[in-house]
Design a protein around this motif. Structure first.
Motif, mmCIF file in Angstrom:
data_model
loop_
_atom_site.group_PDB
_atom_site.id
_atom_site.type_symbol
_atom_site.label_atom_id
_atom_site.label_comp_id
_atom_site.label_asym_id
_atom_site.label_seq_id
_atom_site.Cartn_x
_atom_site.Cartn_y
_atom_site.Cartn_z
ATOM 1 N N ARG A 198 6.273 0.340 1.216
ATOM 2 C CA ARG A 198 4.833 0.626 1.115
ATOM 3 C C ARG A 198 4.329 0.008 -0.188
ATOM 4 O O ARG A 198 4.018 0.704 -1.152
ATOM 5 C CB ARG A 198 4.597 2.112 1.219
ATOM 6 C CG ARG A 198 5.038 2.660 2.598
ATOM 7 C CD ARG A 198 4.781 4.129 2.717
ATOM 8 N NE ARG A 198 3.382 4.452 2.547
ATOM 9 C CZ ARG A 198 2.503 4.620 3.542
ATOM 10 N NH1 ARG A 198 2.907 4.497 4.788
ATOM 11 N NH2 ARG A 198 1.252 4.915 3.290
ATOM 12 N N SER A 203 1.608 -1.676 -1.248
ATOM 13 C CA SER A 203 0.285 -1.456 -1.831
ATOM 14 C C SER A 203 0.085 -0.028 -2.326
ATOM 15 O O SER A 203 -0.834 0.223 -3.105
ATOM 16 C CB SER A 203 -0.817 -1.849 -0.851
ATOM 17 O OG SER A 203 -0.663 -1.172 0.374
ATOM 18 N N ASP A 204 0.931 0.917 -1.915
ATOM 19 C CA ASP A 204 0.785 2.292 -2.403
ATOM 20 C C ASP A 204 0.867 2.365 -3.926
ATOM 21 O O ASP A 204 0.344 3.297 -4.532
ATOM 22 C CB ASP A 204 1.854 3.205 -1.807
ATOM 23 C CG ASP A 204 1.558 3.583 -0.369
ATOM 24 O OD1 ASP A 204 0.560 3.091 0.198
ATOM 25 O OD2 ASP A 204 2.340 4.372 0.202
ATOM 26 N N ARG A 244 -7.121 0.451 -4.664
ATOM 27 C CA ARG A 244 -6.982 -0.707 -3.778
ATOM 28 C C ARG A 244 -7.918 -0.575 -2.584
ATOM 29 O O ARG A 244 -8.338 0.515 -2.227
ATOM 30 C CB ARG A 244 -5.538 -0.863 -3.313
ATOM 31 C CG ARG A 244 -5.074 0.221 -2.354
ATOM 32 C CD ARG A 244 -3.589 0.099 -2.061
ATOM 33 N NE ARG A 244 -3.164 1.041 -1.069
ATOM 34 C CZ ARG A 244 -2.917 2.322 -1.293
ATOM 35 N NH1 ARG A 244 -3.056 2.807 -2.513
ATOM 36 N NH2 ARG A 244 -2.527 3.119 -0.318
ATOM 37 N N GLU A 288 -4.199 -2.373 2.634
ATOM 38 C CA GLU A 288 -2.785 -2.023 2.736
ATOM 39 C C GLU A 288 -2.000 -3.310 2.942
ATOM 40 O O GLU A 288 -2.442 -4.213 3.672
ATOM 41 C CB GLU A 288 -2.516 -1.095 3.925
ATOM 42 C CG GLU A 288 -3.071 0.291 3.766
ATOM 43 C CD GLU A 288 -2.409 1.118 2.673
ATOM 44 O OE1 GLU A 288 -1.383 0.692 2.091
ATOM 45 O OE2 GLU A 288 -2.922 2.207 2.403
ATOM 46 N N ARG A 327 2.128 -4.042 3.584
ATOM 47 C CA ARG A 327 3.422 -3.394 3.754
ATOM 48 C C ARG A 327 4.438 -4.344 4.354
ATOM 49 O O ARG A 327 4.078 -5.250 5.086
ATOM 50 C CB ARG A 327 3.277 -2.191 4.685
ATOM 51 C CG ARG A 327 2.321 -1.161 4.147
ATOM 52 C CD ARG A 327 2.169 -0.026 5.072
ATOM 53 N NE ARG A 327 1.251 0.944 4.490
ATOM 54 C CZ ARG A 327 0.739 1.945 5.135
ATOM 55 N NH1 ARG A 327 1.053 2.132 6.405
ATOM 56 N NH2 ARG A 327 -0.071 2.781 4.548
ATOM 57 N N GLU A 348 -6.126 -6.160 11.751
ATOM 58 C CA GLU A 348 -4.786 -5.991 11.185
ATOM 59 C C GLU A 348 -3.965 -7.233 11.497
ATOM 60 O O GLU A 348 -4.174 -7.860 12.531
ATOM 61 C CB GLU A 348 -4.147 -4.753 11.816
ATOM 62 C CG GLU A 348 -2.838 -4.326 11.239
ATOM 63 C CD GLU A 348 -2.469 -2.909 11.662
ATOM 64 O OE1 GLU A 348 -1.291 -2.703 12.008
ATOM 65 O OE2 GLU A 348 -3.333 -2.014 11.657
ATOM 66 N N ALA A 381 -0.679 -6.059 7.210
ATOM 67 C CA ALA A 381 -1.778 -5.983 6.250
ATOM 68 C C ALA A 381 -3.068 -5.632 6.979
ATOM 69 O O ALA A 381 -3.309 -6.122 8.082
ATOM 70 C CB ALA A 381 -1.933 -7.304 5.505
ATOM 71 N N TYR A 382 -3.870 -4.780 6.327
ATOM 72 C CA TYR A 382 -5.166 -4.404 6.894
ATOM 73 C C TYR A 382 -6.052 -3.804 5.806
ATOM 74 O O TYR A 382 -5.561 -3.296 4.801
ATOM 75 C CB TYR A 382 -5.006 -3.436 8.077
ATOM 76 C CG TYR A 382 -4.245 -2.172 7.777
ATOM 77 C CD1 TYR A 382 -4.900 -1.019 7.338
ATOM 78 C CD2 TYR A 382 -2.877 -2.119 7.953
ATOM 79 C CE1 TYR A 382 -4.200 0.147 7.087
ATOM 80 C CE2 TYR A 382 -2.168 -0.942 7.712
ATOM 81 C CZ TYR A 382 -2.848 0.183 7.275
ATOM 82 O OH TYR A 382 -2.157 1.339 7.017
ATOM 83 N N LEU A 422 -8.692 -1.114 4.082
ATOM 84 C CA LEU A 422 -8.959 0.323 4.097
ATOM 85 C C LEU A 422 -10.465 0.544 4.261
ATOM 86 O O LEU A 422 -11.268 -0.324 3.901
ATOM 87 C CB LEU A 422 -8.495 0.963 2.793
ATOM 88 C CG LEU A 422 -6.995 0.921 2.526
ATOM 89 C CD1 LEU A 422 -6.684 1.423 1.123
ATOM 90 C CD2 LEU A 422 -6.256 1.746 3.566
ATOM 91 N N THR A 445 -8.916 3.392 -2.567
ATOM 92 C CA THR A 445 -8.133 4.603 -2.840
ATOM 93 C C THR A 445 -8.462 5.081 -4.255
ATOM 94 O O THR A 445 -8.927 4.298 -5.089
ATOM 95 C CB THR A 445 -6.630 4.317 -2.761
ATOM 96 O OG1 THR A 445 -6.291 3.353 -3.758
ATOM 97 C CG2 THR A 445 -6.233 3.817 -1.391
#
Length: 143
Positions: free
Chosen positions: A54, A56-57, A62, A65, A67, A86, A135-136, A138, A142
């Motif tokens: 994960r 981008s977490d 951000r 995402e 991953r 996506e 990748a997509y 949000l 966040t």
């Protein structure tokens, strides 16, 4: 000579960098995948086992995402509707993507651009792990 240099500069490809739309939303973050790796069942009621990165977490504030997901032999990401565009990009291995009921084989170097509203899932096939980048965007940044 000045005319020749001017003419040559017009012919040469120019690097153009558009001005940013706003000030930076944060300081760049370097993420080491070994620090964000976790073995877990695949998402969306998938079958089998996977390893998730994960990436981008680790980035605060951000808007997307990013991953890496490894689907081990026999694993699937279950069918699910997506509420954004996506991309699934295959780094290695082979799989079968299902999008809106259509099954398509994918392998190393293939990318699937999936659209808001599609119902999608993917199954690892073959003997080697299926390694994906997903990748997509949000809906909002966040915290």
């Amino acid at each position: 000579m000045l005319i020749l240099l001017t003419a040559l500069s017009l012919l040469a490809p120019q690097e153009r960098h558009p001005a940013p739309a706003s000030p930076p939303a944060g300081t760049p973050v370097i993420v080491r995948e070994a620090e964000v790796m976790v073995r877990q069942p695949p998402p969306h009621n998938g079958e089998g086992m996977s390893t998730a990165f994960r990436i981008s977490d680790a980035a605060p504030n951000r808007s997307m995402e990013f991953r890496k997901r490894v689907l081990h032999p026999g694993a699937t990401i279950g069918l699910h509707p997506i509420a954004h565009d996506e991309v699934y990009y295959v780094l290695s291995g082979a799989g079968e993507l299902t999008a809106d009921g259509v099954v398509t084989s994918m392998s190393t170097g293939d990318a699937a651009y999936l659209y808001d509203g599609n119902v999608v899932g993917i199954r690892q096939t073959g003997e080697a792990d299926l390694v994906l980048i997903i990748a997509y965007p949000l809906a909002a940044r966040t915290p």
